[in-house]
Enzyme design. Sequence first.
Site, short mmCIF file in Angstrom:
data_model
loop_
_atom_site.label_atom_id
_atom_site.label_comp_id
_atom_site.label_asym_id
_atom_site.label_seq_id
_atom_site.Cartn_x
_atom_site.Cartn_y
_atom_site.Cartn_z
N HIS A 169 -18.67 25.28 -13.36
CA HIS A 169 -19.08 24.71 -12.66
C HIS A 169 -20.10 25.95 -11.69
O HIS A 169 -19.87 25.66 -10.48
CB HIS A 169 -17.96 24.20 -11.47
CG HIS A 169 -17.84 22.45 -11.65
ND1 HIS A 169 -17.07 22.33 -11.05
CD2 HIS A 169 -17.69 22.52 -13.03
CE1 HIS A 169 -17.10 20.44 -10.79
NE2 HIS A 169 -16.90 20.65 -12.72
N HIS A 175 -17.26 14.37 -21.90
CA HIS A 175 -18.55 13.95 -21.21
C HIS A 175 -20.42 14.75 -20.86
O HIS A 175 -19.83 15.33 -21.11
CB HIS A 175 -18.57 13.64 -18.98
CG HIS A 175 -17.85 15.01 -18.40
ND1 HIS A 175 -18.76 15.10 -18.48
CD2 HIS A 175 -16.65 15.84 -18.61
CE1 HIS A 175 -18.12 16.48 -17.48
NE2 HIS A 175 -17.16 16.68 -18.24
N GLU A 192 -18.84 11.88 -15.38
CA GLU A 192 -17.98 12.33 -15.42
C GLU A 192 -17.26 13.46 -14.32
O GLU A 192 -16.43 13.09 -12.77
CB GLU A 192 -17.04 13.04 -16.61
CG GLU A 192 -15.51 13.97 -16.37
CD GLU A 192 -15.23 15.09 -15.61
OE1 GLU A 192 -14.10 15.63 -15.04
OE2 GLU A 192 -16.14 16.18 -15.77
N GLU A 193 -18.42 13.93 -13.67
CA GLU A 193 -18.25 15.10 -12.52
C GLU A 193 -18.13 13.83 -10.66
O GLU A 193 -18.05 15.21 -9.92
CB GLU A 193 -19.42 15.94 -12.39
CG GLU A 193 -19.44 16.35 -13.65
CD GLU A 193 -18.39 18.01 -13.71
OE1 GLU A 193 -17.56 17.85 -12.64
OE2 GLU A 193 -18.05 18.50 -15.07
N ASP A 209 -12.02 18.46 -22.48
CA ASP A 209 -12.78 18.66 -21.76
C ASP A 209 -12.84 20.75 -21.67
O ASP A 209 -12.15 21.01 -22.71
CB ASP A 209 -12.79 18.16 -20.60
CG ASP A 209 -13.73 17.77 -18.88
OD1 ASP A 209 -14.70 19.43 -19.16
OD2 ASP A 209 -13.77 17.33 -18.87
N ASP A 242 -19.04 22.86 -19.67
CA ASP A 242 -18.73 21.93 -18.80
C ASP A 242 -19.59 20.74 -18.64
O ASP A 242 -20.79 20.53 -17.63
CB ASP A 242 -18.14 21.93 -17.64
CG ASP A 242 -17.45 21.07 -17.13
OD1 ASP A 242 -17.49 19.68 -17.64
OD2 ASP A 242 -16.77 20.92 -15.44
ZN LIG Z 1 -16.72 19.69 -14.68
#
Ligand SMILES: [Zn+2]
Length: 361
Positions: A325, A68, A214-215, A237, A182
């Site tokens: 994150h 993503h 995606e998030e 991922d 990410d």
């Molecule tokens: Zn993520």
Amino acid sequence: MAKLDETLTMLKDLTDARGIAGNEREVREVMKKYIEPLADEISYDGLGSIIAKKVGKEDGPKIMVAGHLDEVGFMITQIDDKGFLRFQTVGGWWGQVMLAQRVTIVTRKGDVTGIIGSKPPHVLSAEARKKPVEIKDMFIDIGATSREEAAEWGVRPGDMVVPYFEFTVMNNEKMLLAKAWDNRIGCAIAIDVLKGLQGVDHPNVVYGVGAVQEEVGLRGAKTATYKIEPDLGFAVDVGIAGDTPGITEKEAMSKMGKGPQIVVYDASMVAHKGLRDFVTEVADELNIPYQFESIPGGGTDAGSIHLTHNGVPALAITVATRYIHSHAAMLHRDDFENAVKLITEVIKRLDRETVDKIIYE
Ligand SMILES: [Zn+2]
């Protein structure tokens, strides 16, 4: 820092690009630059996911490999009369990793540097100091003195805010530190799988995908899968690395450098058993290291891929990563390279008969 080789240059370009959910243009352009020369055709879904098609055999099984494009970040919602910015988190954030971090506000007039602020502890009661600051009480300080000045610099509600960090190869050169691993590492895997298939004879059609959003709920993977109608899907991922102080094996077992993670279960999907077994058999045959992982508290784009159309057997293959994150995360170069190798070798072994066997037996 040592001179970057071809792979590190690509990883730096991908992680330096800025793009929260719904604002992936810059990242998409970087991915396009790298994947277009490796593909027969580039297309997009209606939300902006990029789809690079590489034909082995035109009517062969369709295999989707999706990372993503979006990263976790923030969105400006209001500018107060003193020029401080209020914001919305976009993607999952933990307040404890946010305070005093540098961010970039991407405006129509260019970049504006900011810092995430709060009331200083010096003015808090002893009781209040013990508690983490809540995200709703944080703000972004861009050094403006009024709403008008912030607006003059181009800042307005809806602008994306991204973490600022410099791509760094650590003393151990296998350890790479960057923002947005990410999921730019997933984009890089999709690119390098297509690279690994250059000049290789295989009877499949491979789609390297950079999915949007995606998030915020695995959204672009849904629309991209709908467009492709794949026979099999891989979400690539980041996963959790369990090798830092304080994490028990019960909580997370994976270690950086010990191979890509085969996700057997997460909150979005139960791995397709036939596909999972096929992939680990290929890894065993070629001595490619891998680790089993389960993430009951998270999901990947495979969660959307497998529920599209009449169902698509899917598997998430992830790279154990520390501090996801947050502003900077760390992963191991070997895990990236082994993930690419594993997926490439799996695709080389697929054909209509094998895919039917994976799906129906
Ligand atoms: Zn993520």
